[in-house]
Design a protein around this motif. Sequence first.
Motif, PDB file in Angstrom:
ATOM      1  N   ASP A  28      -2.335  -1.142  -3.495  1.00 14.56           N
ATOM      2  CA  ASP A  28      -3.709  -0.627  -3.369  1.00 14.56           C
ATOM      3  C   ASP A  28      -3.658   0.762  -3.072  1.00 14.56           C
ATOM      4  O   ASP A  28      -2.575   1.346  -2.244  1.00 14.56           O
ATOM      5  CB  ASP A  28      -4.483  -1.655  -2.629  1.00 14.56           C
ATOM      6  N   ASP A  29      -4.826   1.390  -3.698  1.00 16.02           N
ATOM      7  CA  ASP A  29      -5.187   2.647  -3.256  1.00 16.02           C
ATOM      8  C   ASP A  29      -4.381   3.959  -3.840  1.00 16.02           C
ATOM      9  O   ASP A  29      -4.905   5.148  -3.891  1.00 16.02           O
ATOM     10  CB  ASP A  29      -5.268   2.836  -1.708  1.00 16.02           C
TER      11      ASP A  29
ATOM     12  N   TRP B 121     -12.753   6.797   2.745  1.00 21.25           N
ATOM     13  CA  TRP B 121     -13.156   5.606   3.531  1.00 21.25           C
ATOM     14  C   TRP B 121     -12.378   5.187   4.929  1.00 21.25           C
ATOM     15  O   TRP B 121     -13.077   4.625   5.930  1.00 21.25           O
ATOM     16  CB  TRP B 121     -13.057   4.400   2.715  1.00 21.25           C
TER      17      TRP B 121
ATOM     18  N   HIS C 137       1.095  -1.307   0.046  1.00 19.80           N
ATOM     19  CA  HIS C 137       0.039   0.127  -0.027  1.00 19.80           C
ATOM     20  C   HIS C 137       0.698   1.163  -0.116  1.00 19.80           C
ATOM     21  O   HIS C 137       0.833   1.935  -0.947  1.00 19.80           O
ATOM     22  CB  HIS C 137      -0.706   0.014   1.221  1.00 19.80           C
TER      23      HIS C 137
END
Length: 248
Positions: free
Chosen positions: A73-74, A109, A15
């Motif tokens: 991710d992200d 989120w 990440h």
Amino acid sequence: MHPLTPIVPPLAMLHCVSDSAGGSLANWYISRKAFLQLLDTLEEAQYQTTHFAELTEQKKSGGFSRKVILTFDDCAKHLLDFAVPELVKRKLKAAFFMPTAYIGGYNAWDVEKGAERMELMNEEDLKELVRLGMEVGSHSHHHVQLKNLSGTEKLRQEVRLSKELLQDITGRPVYSFAYPFGSVPDDYRTVLSSAGYHYGLSIYQPFETKLALRRFGVYEKDTPATLRKKLSGRYRWMRTLYDAVKKN
Ligand SMILES: [Zn+2]
């Protein structure tokens, strides 16, 4: 094909790469030093990087010895400060997964649950990744638990809309989808394949398919020895057994 023949190379999940601690998101952070250790380990063991766009366009479905796919991710903005330049310097590729509702924004989120705010890449950053030979894949639109949306129109929208937006921005087909939180909906096969995805990435996945693939995490505590183990076929086979008894 033998049931234990890998359907893709080993998949590393990352990440954030930053020397800031990450607060409550610390589990998803590795330091620059730990990232360099990962890349050095891959180079010393003569691994080559690939990504899902390359596998799809070259129609590769085997011959994965000494191959690995690095996934992020992200799409944290800070990856452009160190991780991406370091990959480019070493001529390595990776796949980056963007939750499209937050392009140019932040990790809403997480923040709504009290976590630290983290800037995410904007449209120009995503175009730059593709220009550098990286893959940009979908991480849904709103970064929600997709298992809770199983069988709904909202699920189909999350999956389709993010693909269309990324294709419009990058001018490239989007082949891969990373499930936020590793949360795989019951009807993932029909939903992903009808939207035109070739690969789906989870985290723990007892019965691995091309649309629900298992990844191993790279953590701060990893050493060259644990990384080599995670890259091995034997580890993957053990995960098949272990994930079958682990709660998703
Ligand atoms: Zn995510």
